[in-house]
Enzyme design. Structure first.
Site, short mmCIF file in Angstrom:
data_model
loop_
_atom_site.label_atom_id
_atom_site.label_comp_id
_atom_site.label_asym_id
_atom_site.label_seq_id
_atom_site.Cartn_x
_atom_site.Cartn_y
_atom_site.Cartn_z
N SER A 153 -0.47 9.42 -14.33
CA SER A 153 0.80 8.98 -14.05
C SER A 153 1.24 8.75 -12.42
O SER A 153 0.58 7.59 -12.26
CB SER A 153 1.95 10.27 -14.59
N ASP A 247 4.10 6.19 -25.49
CA ASP A 247 4.45 6.22 -23.80
C ASP A 247 5.38 5.32 -23.26
O ASP A 247 4.97 4.14 -23.59
CB ASP A 247 3.15 6.25 -23.16
N HIS A 277 2.98 10.03 -23.43
CA HIS A 277 2.71 10.40 -21.90
C HIS A 277 2.37 11.78 -21.47
O HIS A 277 3.03 12.80 -22.00
CB HIS A 277 3.77 9.88 -21.00
#
Length: 307
Positions: A153, A247, A277
């Site tokens: 991320s 995601d 995610h």
């Protein structure tokens, strides 16, 4: 594809709770909630050695295989958390598992977080941390020619920008990059921000509020805020990108694969189905998370040698 069973239950609980708004949650509670979620990573891997160290004013967590001798391949790892949360505790089990399954040293960098520290604090810390670990490589038992930069991320973003900064400065380069569902486009211009932006726990609202706190007065099109759009990707090391079907960031991760390939970088990309995610941290409830852990560990241990 449908959501994996264990992840589907987490999503159902999130929706049943009314899709709690990240913007309405105090930053301290967001951080505490992230730490609490670490229980979803499953049973703690104990077949490793864990050491918290400090070098040149920065803190690191180094995880090594038991009875490790001599210089080993290493991973410099940047945690996720939308630039506003995350720490050693949120990623402890992933660091342990990577070290155990890869046979390499895994070293996490603790970088400064927003809103207390805004852009470019995290970027500067990410670069400085990598250079410190390079400087002390022999002392730490690291093979300088087999260093992977990796992150999930926001951490994937930092791994990419760190490699770009090192390249621009004509400094050392990592052997490879591994980017797990990286945050790449602060303008949120891709369709999956809408398609996957409300129901899957890590929402559009959560991601964008992190950008807003970290970037503050910085233009979202700044080349280090949205590195997806850069034209200077050529010359980066071999890169592997991991995306997740449900995601909000899926499209931009796959767009990075295309842009890297177009600019001549050796790049691969794999989309994991039935997951959201952050699934890398859900090994206790997700088979895909367990699979990706072993795949990343293999890439680190077997595929990190410079040509």
């Amino acid at each position: 594809m449908a959501l994996e069973k264990g992840i589907a239950q987490q999503v159902e609980d999130f929706i049943a709770a009314g899709r709690p708004s990240a913007r309405a949650t105090h930053i301290d509670d967001r951080r505490a909630g992230y730490v609490a979620s670490a229980v979803l990573a499953g049973e703690t891997e104990t077949r490793v050695q864990v050491e918290d160290i400090e070098r040149d004013g920065m803190r690191f967590r180094m995880v090594s295989p038991l009875n490790a001798f001599g210089p080993l391949p290493a991973v410099i790892y940047y945690h996720g958390g939308c630039f506003i949360s995350g720490e050693f505790a949120t990623h402890d089990n992933q660091l342990r598992q990577l070290a155990y399954y890869s046979g390499c040293r895994v070293i996490a960098v603790q970088y400064r977080l927003a809103p207390e520290h805004t852009f470019p604090a995290a970027h500067d810390d990410a670069e400085q941390g990598a250079n410190i670990l390079w400087k002390y490589a022999e002392q730490l038992g690291i093979d300088r020619h087999r260093i992977t930069l990796a992150g999930d991320s926001a951490g994937g973003h930092l791994a990419l920008v760190t490699a770009l900064r090192l390249k621009a400065a004509h400094q050392w380069q990592p052997a490879q990059l591994i980017l797990l569902y990286p945050m790449l486009d602060a303008t949120a211009s891709f369709e999956t921000y809408t398609l996957n932006g409300e129901d899957y726990i890590i929402t559009r609202d959560m991601l964008l509020s992190g950008y807003e706190m970290y970037l503050a007065d910085t233009d979202t099109r700044h080349p280090e805020a949205s590195p997806l759009w850069r034209e200077d990707l050529a010359g980066l090391p071999s890169t592997h990108i991991i995306t997740a079907e449900f995601d909000p960031l899926r499209d931009e991760g796959e767009a990075l694969y295309q842009r890297l390939t177009d600019q001549g970088v050796d790049c691969t990309c794999q989309r994991y189905l039935g997951v959201i995610h952050g699934f890398f941290q859900l090994g206790g409830v997700s088979q895909a998370a367990r699979n990706v852990m072993r795949d990343v560990a293999w890439r680190i241990g077997e595929n990190a040698v410079l040509d």
